[in-house]
Structures are given as C-alpha cells and as structure tokens.
Scaffold this active site. Structure first.
Site, short mmCIF file in Angstrom:
data_model
loop_
_atom_site.label_atom_id
_atom_site.label_comp_id
_atom_site.label_asym_id
_atom_site.label_seq_id
_atom_site.Cartn_x
_atom_site.Cartn_y
_atom_site.Cartn_z
N ASP A 19 -27.45 33.36 -29.53
CA ASP A 19 -28.06 32.40 -28.93
C ASP A 19 -26.85 31.27 -28.63
OD1 ASP A 19 -30.63 33.08 -28.07
OD2 ASP A 19 -31.54 32.07 -29.94
N SER A 58 -31.86 27.08 -29.20
CA SER A 58 -33.13 27.74 -29.27
C SER A 58 -34.06 27.31 -28.17
CB SER A 58 -33.65 27.71 -30.68
OG SER A 58 -35.12 28.21 -30.44
N SER A 59 -34.83 28.43 -27.89
CA SER A 59 -35.90 27.97 -26.78
C SER A 59 -37.40 27.89 -27.65
CB SER A 59 -36.32 29.01 -25.83
OG SER A 59 -34.89 29.16 -25.17
N ARG A 97 -33.24 26.46 -38.44
CA ARG A 97 -32.49 27.44 -37.79
C ARG A 97 -31.27 28.01 -38.35
NH1 ARG A 97 -33.10 30.36 -32.88
NH2 ARG A 97 -31.60 29.95 -31.51
N THR A 146 -39.51 37.42 -31.33
CA THR A 146 -39.63 36.08 -32.20
C THR A 146 -40.94 36.18 -32.40
OG1 THR A 146 -37.91 35.08 -30.85
CG2 THR A 146 -39.51 33.44 -31.86
N GLY A 198 -40.59 35.00 -26.96
CA GLY A 198 -40.39 35.29 -25.59
C GLY A 198 -38.76 34.84 -25.26
N ASN A 224 -33.95 36.68 -33.52
CA ASN A 224 -33.70 36.89 -32.23
C ASN A 224 -34.33 38.08 -31.55
OD1 ASN A 224 -32.65 35.88 -29.87
ND2 ASN A 224 -30.36 36.45 -30.29
N1 GLY Z 1 -33.50 33.57 -30.33
C1 GLY Z 1 -34.42 32.81 -29.58
C2 GLY Z 1 -34.58 31.51 -29.42
O1 GLY Z 1 -34.50 30.81 -30.59
O2 GLY Z 1 -35.01 30.70 -28.49
#
Ligand code: GLY
Length: 576
Positions: free
Chosen positions: A425, A454-455, A111, A383, A475, A403
């Site tokens: 984020d 992050s997701s 990340r 993403t 997404g 992102n």
């Molecule tokens: N940039 C979207 C995520 O990392 O969730």
C-alpha cells in the site's frame, strides 16, 4: 461424516472441560458446528454485521452479556481472525471509528508500520524497476502488525474483562468450526501460495481438498490467543509470539525485528466530521484516505438535487463518477501518513477548494484523467468490515485488513496466524501502480516507522445529532466509492440498508481512466455513459458492505435497528 462426528464429540468434551462460562459449543448460544447466514433483520436492542455468521453471533452474545459496542468490536475482530483468515486478522491492522452515547467520537489508527530496516527503494531492482511481487507475497511484504495494539486501545472504552472477549476466539480456534463452501474454495485456491510463502506447516493446508462442512482446527493460533489473553498486548508484541514472528522473518528473509514489535503503538486520531444536507458524517483521517475522499465527494454533490435525478440514472452516475475521479486524483498526490508527510488537510476539505475542483465539470461528457491533475496545494480486495450498535446507542465501525486475501500468505510458524502484505500500500516507486492499480508519490513513499496510506473508510452518520447509520466495506481502493454510493443510496434515494448495499456499484479512481461496473449494472445507463466518452469495464463484485440503520422507535423498543450484510459473501447479521 465419521470425522465430523468425532470432531463434534471431541468438541463437546473439550468445551465442557473449558468451563461452564463459555458460550461457545454444541447447542450453546454460538455453535461453531451449526450456524446459518442471516442477511438482513430488524432488532430491538443491539446488532452486528460482519463477514462471518460466527463472528456476528459472538458480538451479539457479548452485548447480551452486558458488553457494549466496543467490547463486541474486540470480540468480533478476534473471532474473525479465527473464522475468516482471508482478512480477519491479528497479523494485520485497521481503523476504528466510534461514537459513545455521550457524543464523544473516537478514531483509532492501528495501521501497520514499515519496519525499522525498511528503505524507500526496497522493492526496486538495480535498474530502478519495481519488483512488485516482493511487496505482495512473502516475508518482505509485511508491515509491523497493529491489530492487537488497536484492540487494547479500543479496550479503554469497553466494559467486560478482556478474557471474556477473547475466549470465544480461543475456543473456536482450539476445537474448530465447520467451514462454508466459499471458504473451502478459497483455502483450496490458495494452498500453493500458503506452501510457497510459509516456512512451516500450517493448519490452513491439508492434503485432500477442503470441502464445505469440514472442521478447521487451529491449535497454534489458539496458543497465541491464550498468550494474549494471559499477558495482554505483551502476549503478542513481546515474549514467545514476538520471537516466533522474528524467527519466521529470519527463515524467510523478512525484516521485522523484536524492536519493531515492542515499539509498535496504536494511535488515537481526531475523527473527521462534516455536514451533508443536515446529516453529520464521521470518518477516519489519514493515514486512511477514506474519510477525506468521502468528505470531498459528498460535498461535491451537496448542491445538486441528486434525489431528483433518480437512483443509478445516467445523470446521477455520471456526476458521481466525476466526483470520484477528482477525489482520487487528490489522494494520489496529497495523502500519506500525517506523522511523516504534511497532508494539506485543511485545504482539501475546505468548501472553496472542493467547489473549485468541480469548476470544469461537464454533465454532458466524460472528463479526461490526464487533464485532471491533483488540486494545487494506493486491495482484491480483501479486507473486512464490521458495524455494531449496542442498546445504549454506542456505535462502532471497524475496517481491518491483511491487505490482499490472506495477506502475504505467510503463516508465522508455531504461532498459526497470517501476516499482512500491507507494504504494497506504499507507493513503491512514484507512478508505479500497486495491486489495486493505484499510483502515489512522495506523500506515500516508504520510510521506517511510517504507516502506508489506506482506503479503509469506517463511517458513521448522525441525524439530528443522534445515531443513524454505521457503515463500511472491504475492497481496496474501491472502498470509498462503495461507501459513498451506499450513503447516497440511503440519504438521497431513501433505500433500505439491504437495497443500498446490494445494488450494483461503479468505481472510478482517476487512474486508470476507466469506470468499473458490476455485472448487474443497468445496461442502458452503461450505453449512455459509453456514448459520453466513458471507458466502461465490467468486473466481479468488489465490495462487502455491512450497514446498520436506526429506525424510528416504537412504544416498547429502546432502539430499533435494521441491519444488513452484503449478498456478495458469507456476511451475516446477528443481534437481539
Ligand atoms: N489494504 C487496503 C487499504 O488499506 O486500503
């Protein structure tokens, strides 16, 4: 037409000049000027699903040449950085969840990080109001990129020489590839943003409009990739590439420094693993929220006979919306970079805690988000995801991102790659929504060196302790709910990978208190949910899932895999 012909002739000459070993070129295994999108197929040995046919084909060819799933994951990501500049990247970051045939699980965190000069209030004006454009577009929006460090961390598990894994991307960048209609439209739509946010001319911009079948050549990017090929990780984080990044920062008032780049390291984390009705589900821990959210949501439905409710029945959808609401409330309050914030992980994944979160669940009506606070104790969404399995059963699930689409829209002058806008984020101010409408607090506040929440949800599933599913999607905040629904579709409703990923999705993220549904979502169910008090909002498809499922072996096959790529993009599968 004349242009395409000239490009093809130049490419033939150049590919031959590059050397006999390249498998990229006209009439070779991977032909960047002639390729097809393949949505689903069964293979007997190894397969790849990714956001672009050329990337999937490169991955499959690497495995044919003796590479494993980790080699393929490296080559696919590098190829995506060339053929899918929307989200494929070397200027962003990502997460890898892998499992080796010997049972070892691997979670690699690459990340992006907040630069050393970042401050908690860097996106607030003098009155304390958020200036969110600064965290979304241009130089100040970028975190320190992690992708190349992540690829070298991944390389510890790979077999082939790194040069072999990066050469396809170099060849395609240097000699070009033909773009699809979707990509032409996307580049045209972003032309003004590239010009506004970049300080030098970029290959992604041309005077006339891009159209399907045009050849995109990226010479600067090819040179950057060659520096990485020849100098390893230092070819990005030090020397000329690092200097070009810092020069770009200075021209655009950005803050990433040479020290930030030199000190960036990918981190190996401990994968999260839990049981769901006899299956083992393996996911990414913080700073991704994905693994925890999946854990909580799956466990919230485990004691319910979900299969008997039926696919996309009001009963099943209503239950799942309520689990989504509760898991996302926890995300907003409790999740951030565990190296900077004490994430209450043990509690959040304990059976007792999760059970308690559903205590006030009512199957007849909608809960109200303002009444559901976090338990006691922040993408479109661009993403990209790749799912890979090799002939030995090594599984790799990677989600990687800039992102937003094309990240900060800043192309590093002379280096030819886009930088991320991952700083968005972070929670730029408690309670202020990011570009995905997600809110956050202290856990995800900005600090130098900290990684933004992050997701991304790269996920693996085992059945009887054997490889079963490789899955993930882009997404933004919708990622965990799309992965969740895909898993439920396959594990509960026995759907094929293609049906599981292409079926309409719904999404609730606690705040805003709305349920997003895709346009093809069942209108009768929508009506019933509205009557129960849900605020339903129709939206364009947001996920692009890539799924591999292991099938029972037949007599001749070492492995049989059904692989599917999402209908919503140019996503494509390959294998052998
Ligand atoms: N940039 C979207 C995520 O990392 O969730």
């Amino acid at each position: 037409m004349k242009n395409i012909l000239l490009a093809c002739i130049a490419a033939i000459i150049c590919f031959v000049a590059v050397g006999q070993t390249s498998f990229i070129g006209i009439n070779k295994a991977v032909d960047p000027f002639h390729y097809e999108i393949v949505k689903t197929k069964v293979f007997s040995k190894a397969s790849v699903a990714s956001a672009h046919p050329l990337a999937s084909m490169v991955g499959a060819e690497i495995m044919k040449q003796g590479g494993n799933a980790f080699d393929a994951a490296i080559a696919v990501q590098l190829t995506l950085a060339v053929v899918y500049s929307n989200a494929g990247n070397i200027g962003g970051g990502g997460f890898l969840v892998g499992r080796k045939t010997n049972g070892q699980t691997i979670a690699i965190d690459y990340r992006e990080e907040a630069p050393g000069q970042a401050t908690r209030d860097m996106y607030l004006d003098k009155n304390g109001n958020a200036i969110t454009n600064l965290s979304v577009n241009g130089h100040l929006a970028s975190g320190v990129p992690g992708t190349i460090a992540g690829l070298f961390e991944t390389y510890k598990y790979a077999k082939l020489p790194f040069k072999q894994l990066i050469q396809p991307a170099i060849d395609i960048a240097e000699f070009g590839y033909v773009i699809t209609e979707r990509e032409a439209n996307s580049l045209n739509a972003n032309k003004e943003a590239f010009i506004k946010n970049s300080t030098q001319i970029t290959a992604l911009v041309k005077d006339a409009k891009w159209k399907a079948g045009d050849t995109l050549i990226q010479k600067d990017l090819a040179e950057t990739l060659k520096r990485i090929r020849d100098n390893g990780q230092k070819g990005f984080y030090e020397g000329k590439t690092a200097e070009l990044i810092v020069e770009e920062m200075k021209r655009g008032n950005g803050i990433i420094s040479l020290d930030d780049l030199k000190s960036y390291k990918a981190k190996t984390r401990t994968a999260l693993q839990f049981k769901y009705k006899g299956y083992d589900i393996i996911g990414m821990p913080p700073p991704s929220s994905g693994g925890i959210i999946i854990w909580q949501m799956m466990k919230m439905i485990e004691d319910k006979p979900v299969a008997s409710y039926g696919f996309n029945s009001t009963k099943a959808v209503q239950l799942m919306i309520e689990t989504e609401r509760r898991a996302y409330a926890d995300r907003a309050e409790h999740l951030g970079d565990p190296d900077y914030y004490k994430v209450p992980l043990k509690t959040m994944i304990s059976d007792a805690y999760i059970k308690n979160r559903m205590k006030d669940y009512d199957s007849t009506k909608a809960s109200v988000s303002k009444n559901i606070t976090a338990g006691i104790i922040k993408e479109h969404d661009e993403t990209t995801h790749l799912s890979i399995i090799d002939k030995d059963g090594n599984m790799v699930s990677v989600t990687t991102t800039l992102n937003g689409g094309y990240g900060s829209k800043t192309v590093v002058g002379g280096a030819g790659f886009l930088l991320n806008n991952e700083m968005d984020d972070f929670s730029v101010k408690p309670g202020v929504a990011n570009m995905y409408g997600a809110v956050g607090g202290e856990a995800n506040s900005i600090q130098p060196g900290k990684r933004m929440l992050s997701s991304m949800t790269p996920t693996l599933v085992l059945k009887n302790n054997q490889p079963y599913i490789v899955c993930g999607t882009p997404g933004g905040t919708t990622i965990p709910t799309s992965v969740y629904q895909t898993l439920v579709n396959m594990l509960e409703f026995n759907m094929s990978p293609a049906d599981a990923i292409n079926s309409p999705k719904f999404h609730h993220q606690w705040l805003p208190d709305i349920v997003r549904v895709e346009k093809d979502f069942n209108p009768a169910v929508r009506k019933e949910l509205t009557a129960m008090g849900y605020n339903i909002v129709e939206a364009n498809g947001w996920c692009r899932l890539e799924v591999i499922k292991l099938l029972p072996k037949n007599a001749s096959a070492t492995l049989r895999v059904e692989v599917a790529a999402d209908k919503r993009g140019d996503d494509s599968v390959a294998g052998y």
